[in-house]
Motif scaffolding. Structure first.
Motif, PDB file in Angstrom:
ATOM      1  N   LYS A 232       0.826  -1.196   0.000  1.00  0.00           N
ATOM      2  CA  LYS A 232       0.000   0.000   0.000  1.00  0.00           C
ATOM      3  C   LYS A 232       0.874   1.265   0.000  1.00  0.00           C
ATOM      4  CE  LYS A 232      -4.195   1.717   0.654  1.00  0.00           C
ATOM      5  NZ  LYS A 232      -5.211   1.497  -0.357  1.00  0.00           N
ATOM      6  N   LEU A 233       1.929   1.267   0.787  1.00  0.00           N
ATOM      7  CA  LEU A 233       2.712   2.480   0.985  1.00  0.00           C
ATOM      8  C   LEU A 233       4.086   2.419   0.329  1.00  0.00           C
ATOM      9  CD1 LEU A 233       1.851   2.878   4.758  1.00  0.00           C
ATOM     10  CD2 LEU A 233       0.912   4.237   2.897  1.00  0.00           C
ATOM     11  N   ASN A 234       4.454   1.209  -0.115  1.00  0.00           N
ATOM     12  CA  ASN A 234       5.747   1.061  -0.768  1.00  0.00           C
ATOM     13  C   ASN A 234       6.905   1.495   0.138  1.00  0.00           C
ATOM     14  OD1 ASN A 234       7.289   0.221  -2.878  1.00  0.00           O
ATOM     15  ND2 ASN A 234       7.204   2.191  -3.976  1.00  0.00           N
ATOM     16  N   ILE A 235       6.788   1.219   1.406  1.00  0.00           N
ATOM     17  CA  ILE A 235       7.894   1.464   2.329  1.00  0.00           C
ATOM     18  C   ILE A 235       8.124   0.179   3.127  1.00  0.00           C
ATOM     19  CG2 ILE A 235       7.617   3.978   2.555  1.00  0.00           C
ATOM     20  CD1 ILE A 235       5.982   3.557   5.068  1.00  0.00           C
ATOM     21  N   PRO A 236       9.334   0.005   3.672  1.00  0.00           N
ATOM     22  CA  PRO A 236       9.582  -1.231   4.422  1.00  0.00           C
ATOM     23  C   PRO A 236       8.772  -1.310   5.715  1.00  0.00           C
ATOM     24  CG  PRO A 236      11.538   0.193   4.421  1.00  0.00           C
ATOM     25  CD  PRO A 236      10.521   0.866   3.570  1.00  0.00           C
ATOM     26  N   VAL A 237       8.354  -2.526   6.046  1.00  0.00           N
ATOM     27  CA  VAL A 237       7.637  -2.764   7.296  1.00  0.00           C
ATOM     28  C   VAL A 237       8.434  -3.792   8.092  1.00  0.00           C
ATOM     29  CG1 VAL A 237       5.450  -3.466   8.329  1.00  0.00           C
ATOM     30  CG2 VAL A 237       5.452  -2.362   6.094  1.00  0.00           C
ATOM     31  N   TRP A 238       8.846  -3.423   9.281  1.00  0.00           N
ATOM     32  CA  TRP A 238       9.669  -4.308  10.090  1.00  0.00           C
ATOM     33  C   TRP A 238       8.900  -4.826  11.292  1.00  0.00           C
ATOM     34  CZ3 TRP A 238      12.323   0.403   8.476  1.00  0.00           C
ATOM     35  CH2 TRP A 238      13.306   0.181   7.493  1.00  0.00           C
ATOM     36  N   ALA A 239       8.794  -6.152  11.405  1.00  0.00           N
ATOM     37  CA  ALA A 239       8.136  -6.769  12.563  1.00  0.00           C
ATOM     38  C   ALA A 239       9.197  -7.001  13.624  1.00  0.00           C
ATOM     39  CB  ALA A 239       7.494  -8.086  12.154  1.00  0.00           C
ATOM     40  N   ILE A 240       9.147  -6.225  14.692  1.00  0.00           N
ATOM     41  CA  ILE A 240      10.218  -6.244  15.682  1.00  0.00           C
ATOM     42  C   ILE A 240       9.756  -6.767  17.049  1.00  0.00           C
ATOM     43  CG2 ILE A 240      11.508  -4.367  14.575  1.00  0.00           C
ATOM     44  CD1 ILE A 240      10.301  -2.559  16.850  1.00  0.00           C
ATOM     45  N   GLY A 241       8.567  -7.365  17.093  1.00  0.00           N
ATOM     46  CA  GLY A 241       7.995  -7.742  18.382  1.00  0.00           C
ATOM     47  C   GLY A 241       8.393  -9.136  18.861  1.00  0.00           C
ATOM     48  N   PRO A 242       7.984  -9.514  20.040  1.00  0.00           N
ATOM     49  CA  PRO A 242       7.258  -8.627  20.950  1.00  0.00           C
ATOM     50  C   PRO A 242       8.189  -7.657  21.689  1.00  0.00           C
ATOM     51  CG  PRO A 242       7.419 -10.828  21.898  1.00  0.00           C
ATOM     52  CD  PRO A 242       8.057 -10.892  20.557  1.00  0.00           C
ATOM     53  N   VAL A 243       7.762  -6.398  21.691  1.00  0.00           N
ATOM     54  CA  VAL A 243       8.439  -5.374  22.480  1.00  0.00           C
ATOM     55  C   VAL A 243       7.581  -5.190  23.724  1.00  0.00           C
ATOM     56  CG1 VAL A 243       9.216  -2.981  22.524  1.00  0.00           C
ATOM     57  CG2 VAL A 243       9.172  -4.225  20.364  1.00  0.00           C
ATOM     58  N   VAL A 244       8.069  -5.664  24.861  1.00  0.00           N
ATOM     59  CA  VAL A 244       7.251  -5.590  26.073  1.00  0.00           C
ATOM     60  C   VAL A 244       8.041  -4.981  27.219  1.00  0.00           C
ATOM     61  CG1 VAL A 244       5.611  -7.441  25.659  1.00  0.00           C
ATOM     62  CG2 VAL A 244       7.871  -8.004  26.511  1.00  0.00           C
ATOM     63  N   LEU A 245       7.341  -4.337  28.108  1.00  0.00           N
ATOM     64  CA  LEU A 245       7.970  -3.807  29.306  1.00  0.00           C
ATOM     65  C   LEU A 245       8.235  -4.962  30.247  1.00  0.00           C
ATOM     66  CD1 LEU A 245       6.199  -0.572  30.510  1.00  0.00           C
ATOM     67  CD2 LEU A 245       8.449  -0.830  29.478  1.00  0.00           C
ATOM     68  N   SER A 246       9.437  -5.029  30.791  1.00  0.00           N
ATOM     69  CA  SER A 246       9.671  -6.061  31.786  1.00  0.00           C
ATOM     70  C   SER A 246       8.939  -5.640  33.060  1.00  0.00           C
ATOM     71  CB  SER A 246      11.156  -6.217  32.058  1.00  0.00           C
ATOM     72  OG  SER A 246      11.691  -4.985  32.428  1.00  0.00           O
ATOM     73  N   THR A 247       8.630  -6.593  33.883  1.00  0.00           N
ATOM     74  CA  THR A 247       7.859  -6.317  35.092  1.00  0.00           C
ATOM     75  C   THR A 247       8.568  -5.252  35.926  1.00  0.00           C
ATOM     76  OG1 THR A 247       7.625  -8.671  35.072  1.00  0.00           O
ATOM     77  CG2 THR A 247       6.566  -7.495  36.873  1.00  0.00           C
ATOM     78  N   GLY A 248       7.777  -4.425  36.541  1.00  0.00           N
ATOM     79  CA  GLY A 248       8.381  -3.425  37.415  1.00  0.00           C
ATOM     80  C   GLY A 248       8.303  -2.049  36.805  1.00  0.00           C
ATOM     81  N   SER A 249       8.511  -1.957  35.481  1.00  0.00           N
ATOM     82  CA  SER A 249       8.471  -0.621  34.902  1.00  0.00           C
ATOM     83  C   SER A 249       7.062  -0.225  34.458  1.00  0.00           C
ATOM     84  CB  SER A 249       9.467  -0.514  33.762  1.00  0.00           C
ATOM     85  OG  SER A 249       9.831  -1.763  33.289  1.00  0.00           O
ATOM     86  N   GLY A 250       6.138  -1.177  34.478  1.00  0.00           N
ATOM     87  CA  GLY A 250       4.779  -0.854  34.043  1.00  0.00           C
ATOM     88  C   GLY A 250       3.981  -0.128  35.114  1.00  0.00           C
ATOM     89  N   SER A 251       2.825   0.351  34.720  1.00  0.00           N
ATOM     90  CA  SER A 251       1.985   1.045  35.681  1.00  0.00           C
ATOM     91  C   SER A 251       1.091   0.028  36.382  1.00  0.00           C
ATOM     92  CB  SER A 251       1.139   2.075  34.950  1.00  0.00           C
ATOM     93  OG  SER A 251       0.015   2.390  35.716  1.00  0.00           O
ATOM     94  N   ARG A 252       0.897   0.200  37.671  1.00  0.00           N
ATOM     95  CA  ARG A 252       0.022  -0.720  38.384  1.00  0.00           C
ATOM     96  C   ARG A 252      -1.402  -0.230  38.434  1.00  0.00           C
ATOM     97  NH1 ARG A 252       2.203  -3.688  43.572  1.00  0.00           N
ATOM     98  NH2 ARG A 252      -0.027  -3.895  43.707  1.00  0.00           N
ATOM     99  N   GLY A 253      -1.673   0.827  37.712  1.00  0.00           N
ATOM    100  CA  GLY A 253      -3.052   1.291  37.649  1.00  0.00           C
ATOM    101  C   GLY A 253      -3.429   2.075  38.881  1.00  0.00           C
ATOM    102  N   LYS A 254      -4.599   2.678  38.802  1.00  0.00           N
ATOM    103  CA  LYS A 254      -4.995   3.632  39.835  1.00  0.00           C
ATOM    104  C   LYS A 254      -5.254   2.960  41.171  1.00  0.00           C
ATOM    105  CE  LYS A 254      -7.293   5.770  35.989  1.00  0.00           C
ATOM    106  NZ  LYS A 254      -8.022   4.874  35.087  1.00  0.00           N
ATOM    107  N   GLY A 255      -5.934   1.819  41.114  1.00  0.00           N
ATOM    108  CA  GLY A 255      -6.336   1.181  42.356  1.00  0.00           C
ATOM    109  C   GLY A 255      -5.197   0.459  43.063  1.00  0.00           C
ATOM    110  N   GLY A 256      -4.108   0.197  42.331  1.00  0.00           N
ATOM    111  CA  GLY A 256      -2.990  -0.508  42.945  1.00  0.00           C
ATOM    112  C   GLY A 256      -3.143  -2.005  42.848  1.00  0.00           C
ATOM    113  N   GLY A 257      -4.376  -2.485  42.715  1.00  0.00           N
ATOM    114  CA  GLY A 257      -4.620  -3.900  42.488  1.00  0.00           C
ATOM    115  C   GLY A 257      -4.183  -4.798  43.617  1.00  0.00           C
ATOM    116  N   ILE A 258      -3.847  -6.033  43.241  1.00  0.00           N
ATOM    117  CA  ILE A 258      -3.506  -7.052  44.228  1.00  0.00           C
ATOM    118  C   ILE A 258      -1.981  -7.158  44.317  1.00  0.00           C
ATOM    119  CG2 ILE A 258      -3.539  -8.879  42.474  1.00  0.00           C
ATOM    120  CD1 ILE A 258      -4.646 -10.758  44.612  1.00  0.00           C
ATOM    121  N   GLU A 259      -1.481  -7.553  45.471  1.00  0.00           N
ATOM    122  CA  GLU A 259      -0.053  -7.833  45.578  1.00  0.00           C
ATOM    123  C   GLU A 259       0.259  -9.054  44.714  1.00  0.00           C
ATOM    124  OE1 GLU A 259       2.353  -6.150  46.871  1.00  0.00           O
ATOM    125  OE2 GLU A 259       0.919  -4.627  47.509  1.00  0.00           O
TER     126      GLU A 259
END
Ligand SMILES: *[C@@H]1O[C@H](CO)[C@@H](O)[C@H](O)[C@H]1NC(C)=O
Ligand SMILES: *[C@@H]1O[C@H](CO)[C@@H](O)[C@H](O)[C@H]1NC(C)=O
Ligand SMILES: *[C@@H]1O[C@H](CO)[C@@H](O)[C@H](O)[C@H]1NC(C)=O
Length: 482
Positions: A232-259
């Motif tokens: 469609k765009l005639n440009i390269p498309v690179w599949a580089i996944g999965p790109v995921v945050l390792s545990t600890g750097s993510g957000s625990r959300g507003k409620g804080g959730g469960i331990e």
């Protein structure tokens, strides 16, 4: 000479998190490169607290004042506003153009070698980059097939040209038949002249000024969508996944959730492959009646479950959860008595749960991050797509990959507990289909493992794609400097 990589996510948590994950990955891989994340002041403040202390990533602010755009004060993230204001915030991002251009020009004074990695909603940055002679790619945390359907639907609005409930995509026949119920509200209502259509058309069309696309997916099982953008765009498309945050750097959300420990302790008491994990992502919830039916289904299926709950549609997402009103009478008591289920408020350590041997299936909204986490751990999916490209993620995983069964569709659909029970039993039980799905998801898990392998001279497809992107960028910079 060292390069500067500038990452610019759209102001939405679902976009900022994959960008942060990518920034950290790039930092780990390229210690000599300077990595910058650009965003508006409040988002930068939040990012500051999620960066690991040893990170050398630079955070740069770009001015934005929501009050000047008909928005409530201090609004810089789609997460903090009702749905009807989301398009207003997106339109307002157009005002970032002069300061973003200035910011790149300032960097250019000291560093010639710049790569911009920008958001799919910021098509205009491709034009800015082109004008400044800077290498530019679009990065999305979505999968190829889902994003291809989403893009094609916006560009073509095929449902406007037919009376039937089903239609095909003129430039993506591989997607077969799409049903009206698989359209998110803004596409269903789009007529080409509404605010969403105007925004998507003008900004999507500028993707062709970009030098490439990076997607958080794996070539082996997502090539249809990748090929769509290439042709469609005639440009390269690179599949580089999965790109995921390792545990600890993510957000625990507003409620804080469960331990996390409590959650894992509970899972430890359950047999192998016996637990259903239910979570609809940090942005979604269902209606009261859907919640009731799901509760009955979980009870009737007699499976173990971990269910992450949030107040239903129509209630403040930050309010206390009212078990007596939103669950069937006696539900909590029965659950506690049989120790069949763990109800978790707001947040659970999703990756740890999916990793756990006792977990057998994931009832998910099919947001791509959740999909990748599930498949990476070999967990088949019961899909309940709710928004954006989630409908096509679910469709693809069910029809083409064979690792998902759709349970329900959308936030307003009628669901019957009998249907949910049937599908839970189908996926978690010993039916031919269930066994086949689990075998298939084990294959996909291996494909994902192989894609990110980088050892003993072997580089997986996602590792090679990221290398290739960086080398194409470096070559292009060299050519431009000649
Ligand atoms: C920061 O520390 C983590 C954990 O020790 C490590 O994996 C990562 O590579 C470090 N990052 C940098 C930029 O040194
Ligand atoms: C944003 O603009 C409003 C009105 O123009 C002004 O009152 C307010 O102080 C501004 N906020 C910031 C943080 O600059
Ligand atoms: C992106 O969409 C908005 C809203 O329709 C439009 O005003 C803007 O011009 C578009 N951006 C660019 C750079 O074309």
């Amino acid at each position: 000479m060292a390069e500067t990589i500038v990452l610019f996510p759209c102001m939405a948590q679902g976009h900022i998190i994959p960008f942060l994950a990518l920034a950290l990955k790039l930092e780990e891989k390229n210690k000599d490169k300077k990595i910058i994340i650009v965003n508006t002041p409040l988002n930068i403040k939040k990012l500051k607290s999620s960066l690991p202390p040893n990170s050398s990533i630079t955070l740069l602010e770009i001015p934005f004042n929501s009050s000047n755009h008909g928005l409530p004060p201090n609004i810089e993230n789609t997460d903090s506003i009702p749905y009807h204001l989301v398009i207003k915030l997106l339109q307002a991002t157009n005002s970032l153009k002069p300061s973003f251009t200035q910011l790149i020009q300032n960097i250019q004074k000291h560093h010639q070698n710049i790569v911009i990695i920008s958001d799919l909603f910021f098509g205009w940055t491709a034009t800015v980059a082109k004008d400044l002679g800077v290498f530019h790619v679009i990065f999305s945390g979505s999968g190829g097939y889902g994003l291809a359907c989403y893009y094609s639907l916006w560009v073509n609005l095929p449902h406007r040209h037919v009376d039937s409930d089903e239609f095909t995509l003129p430039d993506l026949p591989e997607a077969r038949v799409i049903h009206r119920t698989q359209l998110p509200a803004n596409i269903a209502e789009a007529d080409g002249s509404d605010a969403w259509s105007l925004f998507q058309h003008s900004n999507f069309s500028q993707w062709s000024n970009s030098d490439g696309i990076l997607l958080n997916t794996v070539q082996d099982f997502d090539s249809v969508g990748l090929n769509y953008f290439t042709r469609k765009l005639n440009i390269p498309v690179w599949a580089i996944g999965p790109v995921v945050l390792s545990t600890g750097s993510g957000s625990r959300g507003k409620g804080g959730g469960i331990e996390p420990e409590l959650c894992l302790e509970w899972l430890n008491t359950k047999p192998l492959n016996s637990v259903l994990f239910v979570c609809f992502g940090s942005m979604n919830t269902i209606s009261v009646s859907q919640m009731m039916e799901l509760a009955i289904a979980l009870e009737k299926s007699e499976k173990n479950f971990v269910w992450v709950v949030r107040p239903p549609i129509g209630f403040d997402i930050n309010s206390e959860f009212r078990e007596n009103e939103w669950f069937p009478e006696g539900f909590i008591e029965k659950i506690l008595e049989g120790n069949k289920g763990l109800i978790v408020y707001d947040w659970a350590p999703q990756v740890e749960v999916l990793k756990h041997d006792s977990v057998c299936a994931f009832l998910s909204h099919c947001g791509w991050n959740s999909v990748m986490e599930s498949l990476s751990h070999g967990v088949p999916i019961l899909g309940w797509p709710m928004a954006a490209e989630q409908f096509y993620n679910c469709k693809y995983l069910e029809e083409e990959v064979g690792v998902c069964v759709e349970v329900a569709r959308g936030k307003r659909c009628d669901v019957k507990h009998e249907d949910i029970v049937d599908k839970i039993v189908l996926v978690m039980g010993e039916s031919e289909k269930g066994v086949k799905m689990r075998k298939k998801v084990a294959e996909i898990r291996q494909q994902i493992k192989d894609a990110v392998k980088d050892e003993d001279g072997f580089k997986g497809s996602s590792v090679r794609a990221l290398d290739e992107f960086l080398s194409v960028a470096a070559t292009s910079i060299k050519d431009k400097n000649l």
